[in-house]
Scaffold this motif. Sequence first.
Motif, PDB file in Angstrom:
ATOM      1  N   ALA A   1      68.799 -82.948  37.231  1.00 33.12           N
ATOM      2  CA  ALA A   1      68.633 -84.271  37.833  1.00 33.12           C
ATOM      3  C   ALA A   1      69.921 -84.715  38.519  1.00 33.12           C
ATOM      4  CB  ALA A   1      68.238 -85.290  36.770  1.00 33.12           C
TER       5      ALA A   1
ATOM      6  N   VAL B   1      62.687 -84.682  46.019  1.00 36.24           N
ATOM      7  CA  VAL B   1      62.967 -85.387  44.765  1.00 36.24           C
ATOM      8  C   VAL B   1      61.741 -86.189  44.322  1.00 36.24           C
ATOM      9  CG1 VAL B   1      65.480 -85.574  44.985  1.00 36.24           C
ATOM     10  CG2 VAL B   1      64.033 -87.285  46.098  1.00 36.24           C
TER      11      VAL B   1
ATOM     12  N   ASP C   1      63.854 -85.353  39.087  1.00 37.43           N
ATOM     13  CA  ASP C   1      64.865 -84.743  39.961  1.00 37.43           C
ATOM     14  C   ASP C   1      66.009 -85.687  40.289  1.00 37.43           C
ATOM     15  OD1 ASP C   1      63.139 -82.391  40.401  1.00 37.43           O
ATOM     16  OD2 ASP C   1      61.911 -83.804  41.551  1.00 37.43           O
TER      17      ASP C   1
END
Length: 389
Positions: free
Chosen positions: A38, A214, A232
């Motif tokens: 992330a 993302v 993400d």
Amino acid sequence: MSETTDRQGAALRGRAEIDLGALRGNVRALRARLAPGAALMAVVKADAYGHGAIPCARAAVEAGATWLGTATPQEALALRADAGLPDDVRIMCWLWTPGGPWQEAIEAGLDVSVSGMWALEEVVAAARRAGRPARVQVKADTGLGRSGCRPGRDWEELIGAALRAEGEGLLRITGLWSHFACADEPGHPSIAAQLTVFKEMTAYAEEQGVRPEVRHIANSPATLTLPEAHFDLVRTGIALYGISPGPELGTSADLGLRPVMTLSASLALVKDVPGGEGVSYGHHYTTPGDTTLGLVPLGYGDGVPRHASGTGPVLIDGKWRTVAGRIAMDQFVVDLGGDRPAAGSDAVLFGPGDDGEPTAEDWAQAAGTIGYEIVTRIGSRVPRVHRNG
């Protein structure tokens, strides 16, 4: 050290010192909590919650933030134009209204958010004019009830139209995202419900062919408490500035964060008064006996909340004092209890607490609001002094 106005005049009246070293430390502390893979978005909307968007954006990127987030496209365009950021730092903005500067955003390489068909149609038209594809993040309303597309037929229609535009080379679907309603209340049933809906909506989009860069739903409280929501990217706002997202999560110190802003003023006057003296508008405070009063030259015109009249704490001459009577537009009074600090002495409204001063969270409790509002509402009459830059 830098500041937004001349130190002569206004800066001698009051100032907000912004510790960019603390902000960088907060970014590093938050990154250490992230689930593997992330990335971190530093949210610098509303002039970085009152801290100064451009210096805070630079400091956040230096500490490892790879995305920046703003509410309005104007905020994002100013960052891209003036902040001197590396080209690979992505900037996203999400609060759009019809007729917004879509083409300018596309030409600046911003990620823009789309919640409904009207916005998609406008961004597609702007991409045709710009002659280049837009970077579009499609927002899902998973239960907050603000912006975002509801699940079901509306989501299916929006995803389908976005994919057709992507097939024509008019846009790139760079993200799928949403926002929690109650992540600052650990265990609230809406949290799990929203996570389930988000997974279902992103799964549908991906089954149709969306390949987002993302997926993100986590705000500051979810970043701190819900690793399963990191996906993400996480969007950290108030936590960047060292303020707890909510009392149920603990204090800033409990969370390993350091407050970034210190708000102080120079005492404008200290005077002796007898008992029974009414103080400030409405005489809601009357001196209980012979005492001294100090005049602090900040008021609600500077963002000091009027709701903290009679309750707001201030550190003067090493002691906590309390606002006496109503906070006025430009000033308020404290009862010094017979002490006589010199005019020009520091009155610290809030800071990190290192020297015993109140914190923004103390002011939030005094005003019946949240720490977010305390720092964000500090107005432009108060110069920002950035240090450790």
